[in-house]
Write an enzyme that holds these catalytic residues in place. Structure first.
Site, PDB file in Angstrom:
ATOM      1  N   HIS A 446       0.751  -0.933   0.694  1.00 14.31           N
ATOM      2  CA  HIS A 446       0.278  -0.126  -0.333  1.00 14.31           C
ATOM      3  C   HIS A 446       0.926   1.202   0.081  1.00 14.31           C
ATOM      4  CE1 HIS A 446      -3.263   2.983   1.354  1.00 14.31           C
ATOM      5  NE2 HIS A 446      -3.679   2.450   1.228  1.00 14.31           N
ATOM      6  N   ARG A 575     -11.326  10.926  10.156  1.00 14.38           N
ATOM      7  CA  ARG A 575     -11.981  11.085   8.691  1.00 14.38           C
ATOM      8  C   ARG A 575     -13.181   9.985   8.988  1.00 14.38           C
ATOM      9  NH1 ARG A 575     -10.430   9.015   3.043  1.00 14.38           N
ATOM     10  NH2 ARG A 575     -11.940   7.185   3.906  1.00 14.38           N
ATOM     11  N   HIS A 603      -7.781  12.487   2.768  1.00 11.46           N
ATOM     12  CA  HIS A 603      -7.486  11.207   2.571  1.00 11.46           C
ATOM     13  C   HIS A 603      -5.771  11.427   3.184  1.00 11.46           C
ATOM     14  CE1 HIS A 603      -5.785   8.101   0.260  1.00 11.46           C
ATOM     15  NE2 HIS A 603      -6.487   7.038   0.829  1.00 11.46           N
TER      16      HIS A 603
END
Length: 694
Positions: A446, A575, A603
């Site tokens: 990732h 978030r 993000h």
């Protein structure tokens, strides 16, 4: 170089495991979608943007059932233990149904009572079947006969025609029939499946719109004219439905010789995996619902009755179909990097920080494009998780390989819902001569990193890009993310070692600047939290501010609780899902949690530690989730330039802590409450401030 050592928290860790201190991760994730839907209800937001927020909440809910709810069902089937909050899988499924049903009800009330009237006032009509006038109905009947009926294959259910396979999230109509067909067979039930080739939103000619741009849902057309598929029989009812299935791909990577081949096989069956949710028209008779549940292997707590189209998220097509800038956010012109000397010359003298989408992603694209054609560039190494279609980055990597450079790309085939696209991407890169690596068995890659090796005089120099977001030009315009471009030798060597780990069989290596999952990031976070705790315990200020997308790692949560008990002041900007419960007396009264929901999807991941005045600031690809810290390959990189670190603190941390327009605060009872400006407090939107050049 600091040595990371195991942490032993100086507190009653058993007490900090008390289930009441934790919020259920799945329910917290659902709550995020209520905050998204609140944007759709905000009259200050342009109406087509409100429509977009409603559709995002619907799409998020689909994915929640495909992945999160499916995982809970899996846990129930295998008798897995309760979550840290003490809820059993069965209890979680019951709570999911109740909370999701509430969300679905709010979504359809938002559509029926708020957005459709608002669109009508703006000259845009989305008509239900009972609102069609005679001329509109005549045109739609002709459209059905000419454009829809030829591609339909209705299936009557009888002993020779068993219940058909229903594709995940596809539109279907169950039809109740009376009478006999041409072969004398008595009709009872039939299924009409809508092929994916049919448009879900149909635009009527302008002449039929009574001055408005007029649209109807395909589901309404099918339900209205379905009797034409069964001549000689009486249609007693037609009810739309949609089934959602488990979409998590399961590949035993230890047992497969070829991961790409195994994933291709899994993708073939993804659309027909076990069902997890049934959406059905609100007026469908109970006996029909029971028949559907029986065929899908579901129980009553998987049923959601809806007052409108089952595929409500398809109304997002209006956003692109309508050329109405007056009903959308005004366009934003991002800042561009001034590099008159070339990107390499710029970065050679000073690190470059980009805050997307307020800073254009073109600087990252230019870096890769220049590397592809620069004769002094010898090698390029990059990770790709999500790239989007027609990626300029992929084109540049292919060009670099064709120009004779050594190009290695780590493609994460298991990027959820991008598996098929990444398989095609890997094939395309390999055909161009790029060395493609599929990452590490058991650990998704990732991390977002790019390494360019360039000859400068008699030496080789490494240029690095590290980011919090994907190499995807589309999301770089819609997500807030951070990019660091640097020629720092230590960071360059760390990234070089990481690529060696990913592409070869290199041993675990100590890095000088970067923290990485699954080796040092988790323990590194615990070490830094403990350092702040020791400072506070000795009477000095302890301070932590962190921004991320989600938080659930139990050991990190316990460490934050212990730090709060010691007096560390902690602000978390999370978030989505957050299992930590702030404001609990004696445990977390020094922790504050807020969520920002605005025009752009938050993000970026940033971690800041006060460190007794010598503050440290890191950006990362990782959230504080179990999977990111323990089961993925992630990077966490320091911002070493003091001026850039102050900028990140100002723009991404303090700016968001000051937000009182788009912020929601999490309270000890697990509820989020919208922030509002105080009497003497000026209104402040973090994203608006950044658009205005903070």
């Amino acid at each position: 170089m600091s040595t990371l050592v195991p942490i032993a928290l100086p507190t009653d860790t058993d007490a900090l495991r008390e289930p009441s201190l934790y919020i259920n991760r799945e329910l917290s994730q659902l709550d995020f979608n209520f905050r998204v839907l609140a944007q759709a209800m905000d009259p200050q937001v342009p109406v087509l943007e409100r429509l977009r927020f409603m559709c995002i909440s619907c799409t998020n809910l689909d994915e929640f059932f495909e992945i999160r709810a499916a995982a809970v069902r899996h846990a129930q089937e295998f008798g897995l233990p309760p979550a840290p909050d003490g809820m059993t899988p069965q209890a979680i499924l019951g709570a999911i149904h109740d909370r999701a049903a509430e969300l679905v009800d709010q979504q359809y009330r938002c559509w029926n009572e708020t957005l459709r009237p608002a669109l009508h006032d703006a000259g845009i009509d989305v008509l239900g079947r009972h609102s069609w006038n005679h001329r509109q109905k005549r045109w739609l009947r002709a459209y059905f006969r000419n454009e829809i009926m030829p591609v339909l294959s209705p299936l009557g259910l009888d002993p020779s025609h068993p219940f058909p396979k229903i594709l995940n999230k596809s539109l279907n109509i169950v039809v109740v029939l009376k009478g006999t067909d041409a072969f004398g067979r008595a009709g009872h039930l039939a299924i009409v499946r809508a092929p994916r080739s049919l448009p879900r939103i149909i635009q009527l000619p302008d002449s039929l719109g009574n001055g408005a741009q007029t649209y109807v849902f395909l589901s309404s057309v099918l339900s209205t004219f379905v009797e034409e598929l069964f001549p000689g029989m009486e249609v007693q009812g037609a009810y739309q439905f949609r089934v959602t299935r488990n979409s998590e791909l399961v590949v035993d990577e230890e047992e497969v010789e070829n991961l790409a081949l195994a994933l291709r096989d899994e993708l073939v069956d993804r659309g027909y995996r076990p069902a997890v949710r049934l959406e059905i028209a609100h007026d469908c008779p109970r006996e029909i619902v029971r028949t559907l549940l029986q065929n899908f292997g579901l129980t009553e707590n998987a049923v959601y009755r809806i007052d409108g189209p089952v595929n409500l998220n398809r109304v997002i097509q209006l956003y692109d179909l309508l050329s109405r800038p007056d009903l959308k956010y005004p366009p934003m012109s991002p800042r561009t990097l001034r590099d008159t000397d070339g990107i390499f010359e710029t970065v050679a003298h000073k690190d470059v920080l980009l805050h997307h989408p307020f800073d254009a992603f073109t600087a990252v694209l230019d870096l890769i494009k220049q590397a592809a054609v620069d004769p002094n560039v010898l090698a390029i190494k990059q990770t790709l998780y999500r790239t989007g279609k027609d990626s300029q980055i992929v084109d540049a990597l292919i060009q670099a390989a064709r120009n004779g450079k050594d190009v290695t790309v780590v493609v994460e085939l298991r990027a959820r819902f991008d598996e098929e696209a990444n398989l095609g991407l890997a094939d395309r890169l390999q055909e161009a001569g790029v060395q493609v690596v599929y990452g590490v068995v058991g650990f998704k890659t990732h991390a977002k990193m790019l390494l360019i090796v360039r000859r400068e005089g008699r030496k080789l120099r490494r240029y690095v890009h590290l980011g919090t977001g994907n190499y995807h030009s589309g999301t770089a315009r819609a997500y807030t993310d951070l990019s660091l471009i640097t020629a720092d030798p230590d960071i360059g060597n760390d990234v070089h070692l990481l690529f060696q780990q990913l592409s070869g069989l290199a041993p675990k290596t100590r890095l000088k600047r970067l923290l990485q999952s699954p080796f040092t990031l988790h323990n590194g976070l615990l070490q830094k939290i403990e350092r702040e705790m020791r400072l506070a315990s000795s009477g000095r200020p302890g301070r932590i501010i962190a921004k991320m997308n989600a938080l659930n790692e139990p050991q990190v949560v316990r460490a934050l609780y212990a730090a709060s008990q010691a007096g560390v002041q902690i602000d978390l900007i999370v978030r989505g899902a957050c299992t930590l419960r702030p404001g609990v007396p004696g445990v977390s009264e020094n922790i504050r949690v807020r969520s920002i929901v605005g025009r752009f999807l938050e993000h970026s991941r940033v971690y800041w530690f006060g460190n007794d005045g010598a503050s440290e600031l890191y950006c990362a690809s990782a959230d504080w989730l179990e999977r990111n810290l323990l089961r993925r390959v992630e990077t966490c990189f320091p911002i070493l330039d003091a001026e850039l670190a102050r900028r990140v603190y100002r723009e991404v941390l303090q700016n968001y802590l000051d937000d009182n327009l788009n912020a929601w605060e999490l309270h000890a009872d697990g509820e989020y409450r919208k922030c509002v400006p105080g009497h003497d407090e000026p209104p402040h939107s973090a994203q608006m401030a950044l658009m205005q050049g903070l």
